[in-house]
Design a protein around this motif. Structure first.
Motif, short mmCIF file in Angstrom:
data_model
loop_
_atom_site.label_atom_id
_atom_site.label_comp_id
_atom_site.label_asym_id
_atom_site.label_seq_id
_atom_site.Cartn_x
_atom_site.Cartn_y
_atom_site.Cartn_z
N PRO A 186 36.58 37.69 24.36
CA PRO A 186 36.85 38.79 23.41
C PRO A 186 35.88 38.73 22.24
O PRO A 186 35.28 37.69 21.95
N ARG A 187 35.74 39.83 21.54
CA ARG A 187 34.88 39.87 20.36
C ARG A 187 35.50 39.07 19.22
O ARG A 187 36.71 38.96 19.10
N LEU A 236 30.51 49.72 21.55
CA LEU A 236 29.90 50.40 22.69
C LEU A 236 30.87 50.40 23.86
O LEU A 236 31.00 49.43 24.59
N ASP A 237 31.59 51.49 24.00
CA ASP A 237 32.51 51.65 25.14
C ASP A 237 31.77 52.29 26.31
O ASP A 237 30.88 53.12 26.11
N ARG A 265 35.53 44.02 28.47
CA ARG A 265 34.77 42.78 28.53
C ARG A 265 35.35 41.77 29.52
O ARG A 265 34.61 41.05 30.20
N THR A 266 36.68 41.72 29.56
CA THR A 266 37.32 40.72 30.43
C THR A 266 37.01 40.95 31.90
O THR A 266 37.00 40.01 32.69
N GLN A 267 36.72 42.21 32.27
CA GLN A 267 36.35 42.50 33.67
C GLN A 267 35.01 41.88 34.03
O GLN A 267 34.71 41.67 35.20
N LEU A 268 34.22 41.58 33.02
CA LEU A 268 32.91 40.97 33.24
C LEU A 268 32.95 39.46 33.03
O LEU A 268 31.92 38.78 33.13
#
Length: 451
Positions: free
Chosen positions: A134-135, A115-116, A127-130
């Motif tokens: 990592p997945r 989901l981009d 993700r790192t911005q949140l």
């Protein structure tokens, strides 16, 4: 046949998706969610992958609704290169990405979701911005990008892990779905009114120890058993059908104990534990990760395959050891095999009477309840119900059958005539409990066919 895509096809699909993402960003000036599945190997689309994609779409829609984020525009494609969705959402890009990350991390199935989130201000959110990690790798659980860049796992390992996730998730979901359908069928059966001699919403029929609420308690207690019956069918679908039935009998004994605890010792659903439980197990045996089979003929035939040998052994034991119950006595004295024989033959009363009558009446415009009353009367008119014999002897059973035959000569039996027969059976203390179980199975299969 599943299509193996080429590298050029995948690159073309990726380029087309990126172009369409940009077009939507420019047109709406709102965040865009780009959803597809992470699938290793050349096969990117199949029935089970489409099912997983639809599950993801449903989760995404529910999450956006809960977050009060409006979907302004949505489009989906189903191509050999995979299923894709592009949704334009009114809301803050960061909030949308947080929601998507939660969906990806919710459970094992979410690990297959990609989901981009892109928005016209911040571009593609990561993700790192949140502050999110990592997945993880599907195979080993370590950081996924590291495994992918170093190719630590073969395509076959990734495909096997993906298949395990899909099988496990949909097996559990469908166990719950089919178990709930069985419980729903029992609830519809007891609530169908009027049912001559039986507990319904109007009265307790010929019973003094139970009412509608007793049946509600019993059904709630049996829900885990029906789920277990489906699970046993799934787990033994590669073994002989007789093995499924053997294991089901052990689970059925536990189900009966749960029923008696819930009802204070009253037998509300012992017959349904045996019959409807077998139908659930048959549905489990026919299950695949794509979904459950809607081939009702095959489901009923499998019930016979599963039970015939065990039922024959039961009858041999009765002949050898003698009768200890009313049903056993009726078999020895009159050759009446009752519901055991019915099940061992693949429930022909359901296939030849129950379902055809139900569908004929529904097509004629009856409500499901009205059609259910007609099904019960049709069964009473044609099926030898040992419950009636236990209460009124052969004479009582034959009288009830004759009354039902007289009524069903009409195209449809009026409620007034059904209520009159109800009063007559109550006066004679007669109750067609075996036909009630067959009505419940008819409801279950009808519900299954609509899924």
């Amino acid at each position: 046949m599943e299509h193996a895509v080429t590298l050029m096809e995948m690159l073309g699909a990726r380029e087309a998706r990126a172009m369409r993402q940009q077009q939507l960003l420019e047109e709406y000036q709102l965040p865009v969610i780009s959803f597809c599945l992470n699938i290793a190997g050349p096969v990117k689309n199949s029935p089970v992958l489409r099912r997983a994609f639809r599950e993801g779409l449903e989760r995404l829609a529910c999450a956006l609704l809960a977050g009060r984020l409006d979907i302004v525009h949505r489009e989906e494609v189903d191509e050999p290169t995979g299923c894709e969705a592009l949704w334009v959402v009114r809301g803050d890009g960061r909030a949308v990405k947080e929601l998507c990350v939660e969906l990806e991390d919710r459970d094992a199935l979410g690990r297959l979701f990609d989901l981009d989130v892109l928005d016209p201000v911040s571009g593609k959110w990561d993700r790192t911005q949140l502050g999110q990690p990592p997945r993880r790798c599907l195979v080993c659980g370590k950081e996924g990008k590291g495994c992918a860049s170093r190719r630590l796992h073969t395509v076959e390992e990734l495909q096997s892990a993906t298949q395990a996730i899909l099988e496990d998730y949909f097996a559990k979901k469908d166990q719950q779905t089919l178990g709930a359908l069985a419980a729903k069928a029992l609830l519809y059966e007891v609530c169908t009114t009027p049912k001559p001699g039986l507990v319904d919403r109007s009265n307790n029929g010929s019973h003094r120890d139970m009412d509608v609420f007793t049946f509600l308690d019993s059904t709630a207690a049996l829900l885990p058993y029906f789920e277990e019956a489906v699970r046993l069918g799934m787990e033994t679908r590669n073994l002989p059908p007789q093995e499924t039935f053997r294991r089901l009998r052990q689970a059925g004994a536990a189900g009966e104990r749960a029923m008696f605890r819930a009802t204070g010792g009253v037998n509300t659903h012992k017959g349904a534990v045996f019959t409807l439980g077998t139908v659930c197990a048959a549905a489990g045996r026919l299950w695949t990760a794509v979904g459950f089979s809607k081939d009702l003929e095959a489901t009923l035939a499998l019930c016979g395959e599963m039970s015939a040998q065990a039922v024959q052994e039961d009858f041999e034991a009765i002949r050898r050891e003698g009768a200890h119950t009313t049903g056993q006595r009726l078999y020895l004295e009159h050759g009446l095999e009752g519901i055991r024989g019915e099940l061992s033959r693949g429930l022909p009363a359901v296939a030849q009477i129950g379902l055809p009558t139900l569908r004929r009446r529904l097509e004629a415009g009856d409500s499901l309840e009205q059609a259910g009353v007609q099904v019960l009367l049709a069964l009473m008119a044609q099926v030898v119900d040992t419950n009636l014999i236990a209460r009124g002897g052969l004479e009582g059973q034959q009288w009830a059958m004759e009354q039902a035959k007289n009524l069903t000569q009409d195209r449809a039996v009026s409620q007034e005539k059904a209520e009159k027969l109800d009063r007559a059976l109550i006066e004679r203390n007669l109750s067609p409990g075996g036909c009630a179980d067959l009505l419940a199975i008819t409801y279950f299969l009808e519900f299954l066919s609509r899924m």
